[in-house]
Design an enzyme around this catalytic site. Structure first.
Site, mmCIF file in Angstrom:
data_model
loop_
_atom_site.group_PDB
_atom_site.id
_atom_site.type_symbol
_atom_site.label_atom_id
_atom_site.label_comp_id
_atom_site.label_asym_id
_atom_site.label_seq_id
_atom_site.Cartn_x
_atom_site.Cartn_y
_atom_site.Cartn_z
ATOM 1 N N ARG A 93 -6.082 -2.779 -1.013
ATOM 2 C CA ARG A 93 -5.587 -1.000 -0.234
ATOM 3 C C ARG A 93 -3.802 -1.449 -0.610
ATOM 4 N NH1 ARG A 93 -7.830 -4.243 3.316
ATOM 5 N NH2 ARG A 93 -5.775 -4.738 4.929
ATOM 6 N N ASN A 94 -3.334 -2.587 -0.577
ATOM 7 C CA ASN A 94 -2.495 -2.832 -1.714
ATOM 8 C C ASN A 94 -1.274 -2.862 -2.598
ATOM 9 O OD1 ASN A 94 -1.538 -1.529 1.398
ATOM 10 N ND2 ASN A 94 -2.043 -4.284 2.618
ATOM 11 N N ASP A 103 -0.549 -9.087 4.775
ATOM 12 C CA ASP A 103 -2.099 -7.523 4.362
ATOM 13 C C ASP A 103 -1.951 -7.721 3.702
ATOM 14 O OD1 ASP A 103 -3.443 -5.544 5.718
ATOM 15 O OD2 ASP A 103 -1.414 -4.117 5.746
ATOM 16 N N ASP A 119 3.530 -2.834 0.027
ATOM 17 C CA ASP A 119 3.139 -2.384 1.615
ATOM 18 C C ASP A 119 3.719 -3.522 1.905
ATOM 19 O OD1 ASP A 119 2.972 -1.999 4.088
ATOM 20 O OD2 ASP A 119 0.431 -1.492 3.710
#
Length: 179
Positions: free
Chosen positions: A34-35, A30, A48
């Site tokens: 955003r992580n 992932d 994350d």
């Protein structure tokens, strides 16, 4: 506003963090802007790890009903649930796109996830973002090689980005000394 030099510096740190995971046979699954946690002095940390897995024999095969972030996921992972360090490298290319486009959604517009997979398997790749240095776009394209074995390692990516960062630093110091 962050300059390309700032973004190269930050992406070098992210590739270094991913090289650390690569050495430990961990696939993130992932990797996306955003992580990434960004702290003081633009220090970046990969975060994350909810989808992360230890891989054996270089591949982790997920169950068919696993939800995945299709726009950031390599075709072999999205279509066949086969995740590897090389599928994380693909995601890193998309993360670079997010950074260099200053936050644009990959494949923005009316594309559905299924349509994204169709255009990717036919050879389509994201266009070079405005103000993105050519050498960074070349790295993105290397990350998006159709054949996973042709994608660079995170160690190679870190080396390339670190070299670029050092060159930018030297050039900016020269400019300051000429003032």
């Amino acid at each position: 506003m962050l300059s390309s030099a700032h973004l190269i510096y930050m992406s070098g740190q992210i590739s270094e963090g991913m090289a650390y995971l690569e050495d430990r046979n961990i696939v993130h699954r992932d990797l996306a802007a955003r992580n990434i946690l960004v702290g003081d002095d633009l220090v970046c940390k990969v975060a994350d790890f909810g989808l992360a897995r230890i891989i054996r024999d270089s591949v982790y095969t997920a169950s068919r009903n696993t939800k995945i972030p299709v726009r950031w996921t390599a075709p072999e992972a999205a279509l066949h649930q086969r995740f590897s360090v090389k599928s994380d490298v693909w995601s890193f290319g998309v993360l670079l796109y997010e950074m260099m486009s200053r936050g644009k959604m990959p494949y923005e517009g009316s594309f559905l996830n299924k349509e994204v997979m169709t255009i990717l398997t036919s050879g389509y790749r994201l266009a070079c973002p405005t103000r993105c240095p050519e050498n960074i776009y070349k790295i993105m394209m290397d990350c998006w090689a159709a054949e996973p074995s042709k994608r660079p390692s995170f160690h190679a990516l870190h080396s390339q980005l670190d070299d670029m960062d050092c060159n930018v630093l030297v050039l900016s110091q020269r400019k300051r000394s000429q003032i």
